[in-house]
Design an enzyme around this catalytic site. Structure first.
Site, PDB file in Angstrom:
ATOM      1  N   ASP A   1       0.911  -1.249  -0.056  1.00 37.98           N
ATOM      2  CA  ASP A   1      -0.078   0.036  -0.122  1.00 37.98           C
ATOM      3  C   ASP A   1       0.823   1.099   0.013  1.00 37.98           C
ATOM      4  O   ASP A   1       1.960   1.218  -0.041  1.00 37.98           O
ATOM      5  CB  ASP A   1      -0.858   0.150   1.154  1.00 37.98           C
ATOM      6  CG  ASP A   1      -1.902  -1.224   1.232  1.00 37.98           C
ATOM      7  OD1 ASP A   1      -2.043  -1.969   0.194  1.00 37.98           O
ATOM      8  OD2 ASP A   1      -2.414  -1.269   2.357  1.00 37.98           O
TER       9      ASP A   1
ATOM     10  N   VAL B   1       1.874 -10.981  -5.834  1.00 39.50           N
ATOM     11  CA  VAL B   1       1.721 -10.482  -4.522  1.00 39.50           C
ATOM     12  C   VAL B   1       1.189  -9.307  -4.443  1.00 39.50           C
ATOM     13  O   VAL B   1       0.803  -8.542  -5.255  1.00 39.50           O
ATOM     14  CB  VAL B   1       3.381 -10.279  -4.053  1.00 39.50           C
ATOM     15  CG1 VAL B   1       3.942 -11.546  -3.664  1.00 39.50           C
ATOM     16  CG2 VAL B   1       3.941  -9.315  -4.700  1.00 39.50           C
ATOM     17  N   HIS B   2       0.523  -9.044  -3.195  1.00 41.19           N
ATOM     18  CA  HIS B   2      -0.305  -7.718  -2.803  1.00 41.19           C
ATOM     19  C   HIS B   2       0.737  -6.704  -2.728  1.00 41.19           C
ATOM     20  O   HIS B   2       1.154  -6.648  -2.095  1.00 41.19           O
ATOM     21  CB  HIS B   2      -0.812  -7.964  -1.701  1.00 41.19           C
ATOM     22  CG  HIS B   2      -1.918  -7.063  -1.148  1.00 41.19           C
ATOM     23  ND1 HIS B   2      -3.180  -6.757  -1.473  1.00 41.19           N
ATOM     24  CD2 HIS B   2      -1.292  -5.662  -0.489  1.00 41.19           C
ATOM     25  CE1 HIS B   2      -3.391  -5.708  -0.774  1.00 41.19           C
ATOM     26  NE2 HIS B   2      -2.529  -4.858  -0.533  1.00 41.19           N
ATOM     27  N   HIS B   3       1.168  -6.137  -3.977  1.00 45.89           N
ATOM     28  CA  HIS B   3       1.949  -4.917  -4.126  1.00 45.89           C
ATOM     29  C   HIS B   3       1.439  -4.163  -5.380  1.00 45.89           C
ATOM     30  O   HIS B   3       1.632  -4.628  -6.441  1.00 45.89           O
ATOM     31  CB  HIS B   3       3.319  -5.204  -4.105  1.00 45.89           C
ATOM     32  CG  HIS B   3       4.310  -4.359  -3.989  1.00 45.89           C
ATOM     33  ND1 HIS B   3       4.701  -3.539  -4.873  1.00 45.89           N
ATOM     34  CD2 HIS B   3       4.973  -4.086  -2.961  1.00 45.89           C
ATOM     35  CE1 HIS B   3       5.403  -2.596  -4.227  1.00 45.89           C
ATOM     36  NE2 HIS B   3       5.875  -2.997  -2.955  1.00 45.89           N
TER      37      HIS B   3
END
Ligand SMILES: *[C@@H]1O[C@H](CO)[C@@H](O)[C@H](O)[C@H]1NC(C)=O
Ligand SMILES: *[C@@H]1O[C@H](CO)[C@@H](O)[C@H](O)[C@H]1NC(C)=O
Length: 439
Positions: free
Chosen positions: A99, A427-429
């Site tokens: 985030d 990935v969450h990026h």
């Protein structure tokens, strides 16, 4: 207290965490000291490569104006007006996980740990050729902390907020979400945040002492002021900065951070007053009365290890150490009651909680490695309730956890992105998942 700590497992929030892979730092050169006593062929993990990849991650998290030697080239300048609305320069620092919020508490803890890594494993990191990159990673954080600390009793705690940040999946270079900045001050205290930032700056001042004495001095000055501020105006920062609460709530409170800051200030200055603070507040700050199986951005108690150098306070300091040992025994599965041990996954990974579990694994591996060195150097063993552990066992368990992360696991997969031949690719990026800024 112990049961209360266990309950913490359920509270944690659904936000990704920043603190991730600094622990790999210490495995760069220590591998030669390990004798692997297993029948399976030893995995040829390249710890120096893992160290290099971990440090690259910090570059991908950079906010602000990027330097000419930036190696992660799919990133560009961003957050260049951070603080402008509030009339302060808050350009720089690190984004949180995938985030774009800049959260002060986990960012400071990360910098404390990076600094501890370099203090403890300076030579190993140098052999791996990563000394300069490690210092750069620390400095990217501390340069920002200097900006955050605009007067003795004012510290900017956060830029952006988790809720509005989650509305848009954007590159940091294109951010359109709120960049509101939030601070703590004497009417809106935050002893945990002030304490952790003081700890980070004190630890970093040690890291820079030889190579950059002027900068080291400056950091120490900020650290001392911040500690005083945090100690004098007591309170949890999430009471003052409500937007932090559903992301990085200070569940354990601020007493561990004040003790932790005092420990680092003592390390950095050798001033008796800081040691006395730790000794005098051991009881009322919970420093010697807890039993906790977690070491994290929220919970620092297990890091208050003592090396028995201060004979006049031996009694109290021994109690600190026995608490740290409870933590280590719980990681090693050597407390008698299973409730007092950290759970493990079927594949043998330490399991603290569902969200971002790997941070607890890396912090545990870090402390177990440091403690292993202590046991070896002092020719002692760790006496846990259900067995004695020597320095080799402590290190080899730490190594097993790092090896799990690097590929020795049921999926045969590295969980360090970029390391090895198989690793997560979605990935969450945000920055990494959108086409490069330069294309
Ligand atoms: C733990 O278990 C061992 C062996 O089962 C026993 O000897 C020891 O007294 C126990 N320790 C505690 C603190 O209960
Ligand atoms: C992982 O590697 C082992 C040994 O080579 C193999 O037996 C196993 O099937 C592999 N597992 C997966 C999920 O690929």
């Amino acid at each position: 207290m112990e049961k209360k700590m266990k309950k913490l497992n359920t509270h944690h929030q659904n936000a990704p965490r920043f603190v991730f892979n600094w622990t790999l730092l210490l495995f760069s050169a220590s591998v030669s000291a390990i004798s692997i006593t297993t029948t399976a062929p030893p995995q040829p993990f390249d710890y120096a490569d893992a160290l290099a990849k971990s440090l690259l991650y910090f570059e991908s998290q950079r906010s602000g104006r990027l330097p000419y030697n930036q190696r992660v080239t799919w990133r560009d300048h961003s957050g260049l007006t951070d603080g402008l609305e509030q009339g302060v320069d808050l350009v720089g620092g690190y984004y949180d996980a995938g985030d774009h919020v800049k959260f002060g508490l986990p960012m400071a803890f990360t910098v404390t740990m990076l600094s501890w890594g370099i203090i403890q494993f300076h030579d190993e990191i140098a052999i791996a050729g990563e000394l300069e990159q490690t210092l750069e990673a620390i400095k990217w954080g501390t340069d920002y902390f200097i900006k955050e600390h605009t007067s003795p009793n004012v510290l900017w705690a956060e830029v952006g907020d988790g809720d509005t940040d989650h509305y848009c999946w954007q590159r940091p270079e294109d951010m359109t979400t709120s960049r509101q900045a939030y601070k703590i001050d004497q009417n809106n205290p935050g002893s945990d945040l002030a304490g952790e930032t003081a700890a980070a700056m004190a630890a970093a001042s040690i890291a820079f002492k030889k190579t950059n004495p002027h900068y080291s001095h400056l950091l120490l000055h900020h650290a001392q002021e911040l500690f005083e501020f945090g100690d004098k105006y007591r309170g949890k920062y999430d009471g003052s900065v409500a937007v932090a609460k559903s992301y990085y709530a200070s569940v354990i409170g601020y007493m561990d951070e004040l003790l932790w800051a005092a420990v680092w200030l003592f390390e950095a200055t050798d001033k008796e007053e800081y040691l006395n603070y730790v000794v005098d507040n051991g009881g009322c700050f919970g420093g010697i009365g807890w039993a906790i199986s977690e070491f994290s951005w929220d919970v620092k108690y297990a890091g208050l290890l003592d090396k028995d150098q201060h004979k006049q306070h031996a009694h109290i300091l021994k109690q600190y150490r026995s608490k740290a040992e409870y933590y280590l025994c719980s990681c090693l599965n050597k407390n008698n009651d299973t409730d007092d041990n950290v759970d493990r996954s079927p594949g043998g990974l330490l399991y603290v909680r569902q969200w971002n579990n790997m941070q607890y694994v890396t912090t545990a591996a870090f402390l177990l490695t440091i403690y292993s060195d202590f046991l070896r150097d002092s020719n002692q063993n760790l006496h846990c309730p259900s067995g004695t552990v020597d320095h080799e066992e402590s290190l080899s368990f730490a190594k097993s956890q790092v090896d799990y992360i690097l590929g020795s696991n049921p999926m045969n997969m590295s969980y360090l992105v970029g390391y090895g031949s198989k690793y997560p690719t979605r990935v969450h990026h945000r920055g990494a998942s959108i086409m490069s800024y330069r294309e």
